[in-house]
Scaffold this motif. Structure first.
Motif, short mmCIF file in Angstrom:
data_model
loop_
_atom_site.label_atom_id
_atom_site.label_comp_id
_atom_site.label_asym_id
_atom_site.label_seq_id
_atom_site.Cartn_x
_atom_site.Cartn_y
_atom_site.Cartn_z
N THR A 234 12.36 8.60 3.07
CA THR A 234 11.76 9.81 3.65
C THR A 234 11.73 9.77 5.17
OG1 THR A 234 9.51 8.89 3.47
CG2 THR A 234 10.32 10.28 1.64
N HIS A 235 11.61 8.56 5.76
CA HIS A 235 11.63 8.44 7.22
C HIS A 235 11.74 6.98 7.62
CE1 HIS A 235 7.39 8.03 6.18
NE2 HIS A 235 7.12 7.53 7.37
N GLY A 236 11.79 6.73 8.93
CA GLY A 236 12.18 5.42 9.41
C GLY A 236 11.07 4.42 9.66
N GLY B 96 6.71 11.68 1.37
CA GLY B 96 6.59 10.57 2.32
C GLY B 96 5.21 10.59 2.95
N ASP B 97 5.17 10.62 4.28
CA ASP B 97 3.87 10.63 4.99
C ASP B 97 3.52 12.01 5.54
OD1 ASP B 97 3.63 7.97 4.42
OD2 ASP B 97 4.02 7.24 6.45
N LEU B 98 4.10 13.06 4.96
CA LEU B 98 3.72 14.42 5.37
C LEU B 98 2.31 14.75 4.84
CD1 LEU B 98 4.94 16.94 6.86
CD2 LEU B 98 5.61 17.78 4.60
N ALA C 51 3.35 9.09 -0.18
CA ALA C 51 3.80 7.69 -0.16
C ALA C 51 2.61 6.73 -0.09
CB ALA C 51 4.73 7.45 1.01
N HIS C 52 1.44 7.27 0.21
CA HIS C 52 0.24 6.43 0.24
C HIS C 52 -0.84 7.17 -0.55
CE1 HIS C 52 2.14 3.95 3.29
NE2 HIS C 52 2.44 5.06 3.95
N GLY C 53 -1.18 6.65 -1.72
CA GLY C 53 -2.23 7.27 -2.53
C GLY C 53 -1.68 8.09 -3.68
N PRO D 260 8.47 1.33 9.12
CA PRO D 260 8.80 0.06 8.45
C PRO D 260 8.30 -0.04 7.01
CG PRO D 260 7.21 -0.24 10.26
CD PRO D 260 7.75 1.13 10.39
N ASP D 261 7.22 0.63 6.67
CA ASP D 261 6.72 0.54 5.29
C ASP D 261 7.54 1.39 4.32
OD1 ASP D 261 5.49 2.60 6.89
OD2 ASP D 261 4.11 3.01 5.24
N HIS D 262 8.51 2.15 4.83
CA HIS D 262 9.35 2.97 3.96
C HIS D 262 10.79 2.44 3.85
CE1 HIS D 262 6.29 6.21 3.64
NE2 HIS D 262 5.85 5.52 4.68
N ILE D 263 11.22 1.78 4.93
CA ILE D 263 12.61 1.28 4.95
C ILE D 263 12.70 -0.23 4.69
CG2 ILE D 263 13.36 3.05 6.59
CD1 ILE D 263 13.28 0.97 8.82
N PHE E 295 0.83 -1.21 0.00
CA PHE E 295 0.00 0.00 0.00
C PHE E 295 0.86 1.26 0.00
CE2 PHE E 295 0.58 0.65 4.40
CZ PHE E 295 -0.27 1.62 4.93
N ASN E 296 2.11 1.08 -0.38
CA ASN E 296 3.02 2.22 -0.54
C ASN E 296 3.22 2.54 -2.00
OD1 ASN E 296 3.60 1.24 2.19
ND2 ASN E 296 5.20 2.76 2.13
N ARG E 297 3.56 3.79 -2.21
CA ARG E 297 3.89 4.24 -3.55
C ARG E 297 5.29 4.84 -3.48
NH1 ARG E 297 0.02 6.18 -7.91
NH2 ARG E 297 -1.51 4.95 -6.81
ZN LIG Z 1 3.91 5.24 5.49
#
Ligand SMILES: [Zn+2]
Ligand SMILES: [Zn+2]
Length: 225
Positions: A57-59, A167-169, A210-212, A61-64, A12-14
């Motif tokens: 973008t950050h730490g 990222g998730d901002l 990062a989502h959508g 788990p779905d990004h790293i 579910f990440n982009r």
């Molecule tokens: Zn995320």
């Protein structure tokens, strides 16, 4: 040289490949995403060795989660903010607090499967601080900007042409949100808003979350107003 943007959906990440004279990758998806990544760049006709830098973008788990495998596959260096690099280097699981009722419910549903994730660790060669980091030497006209709020060491990539990979901002789309807007999880919601003010002042026009799906930065401008 003009840039092209290639979204690669991993779970579910982009994640995004931005390609100029060379290419960068933004985020790596959850653990086990490497095969999806390989398929994604093949479809976009991008050679693995074109990718010079992976900006995480950050730490969370779905990004790293697939950083190690994708780094090994591409030979790219990893860039991360100094406050979060231990998540990847030591495989530390961090989970952000929910800031909406919906976020709290989602977290309740997800927390068990998140806690079970194992993060393959990898060395971060490019340690980012609070000052901008130019991407020109990696073939991309743009920079990495420290944008704390969702987490203290969150960063965004802002291209000179206004595309912002945040990222998730910001988040967009089910199950996180029903439309584009601010994140439903954040360590510091005021920080999210201040980071957005700076991103808008500095010329962000299109948001690539990062989502959508991507959306106009005007949506965020209206939310903040
Ligand atoms: Zn995320
Ligand atoms: Zn996150």
């Amino acid at each position: 040289m003009s840039l092209s943007i290639h979204p690669i959906v991993l779970g579910f990440n982009r994640c995004y490949v931005v390609r100029g004279e060379r290419a960068i990758l933004i985020d790596t998806g959850p653990p086990g995403s490497a095969a999806g990544f390989v398929k994604g760049i093949k479809r976009a006709a991008i050679e693995p060795q074109e990718i010079a830098l992976i900006v995480v973008t950050h730490g969370h788990p779905d990004h790293i989660g697939s950083a190690k495998e994708i780094k090994d596959f591409t030979g790219a260096s990893l860039a991360m903010h100094e406050l979060e690099k231990e998540c990847l280097e030591k495989g530390v699981l961090r989970v952000p607090p929910a800031v909406t009722a919906w976020g709290r419910l989602l977290m309740k549903l997800m927390i068990r499967s998140v806690r079970d994730l194992k993060i393959p660790s990898a060395k971060v060669e490019v340690v980012l601080g609070n000052e901008d980091f130019s991407l020109v030497e990696y073939g991309v006209q743009g920079r990495v900007i420290h944008t704390p709020g969702h987490s203290a060491g969150s960063v965004s990539v802002l291209l000179d042409t206004g595309e912002a990979f945040v990222g998730d901002l910001a988040m967009n789309g089910f199950p996180l949100r029903f439309g584009p807007g601010l994140p439903v999880f954040a360590e510091d919601l005021q920080g999210v808003k201040s980071s957005w003010k700076r991103m808008l002042e500095r010329g962000a026009t299109t948001v690539y979350p990062a989502h959508g799906k991507p959306f106009s930065a005007e949506r965020i401008r209206r939310t903040l107003a």
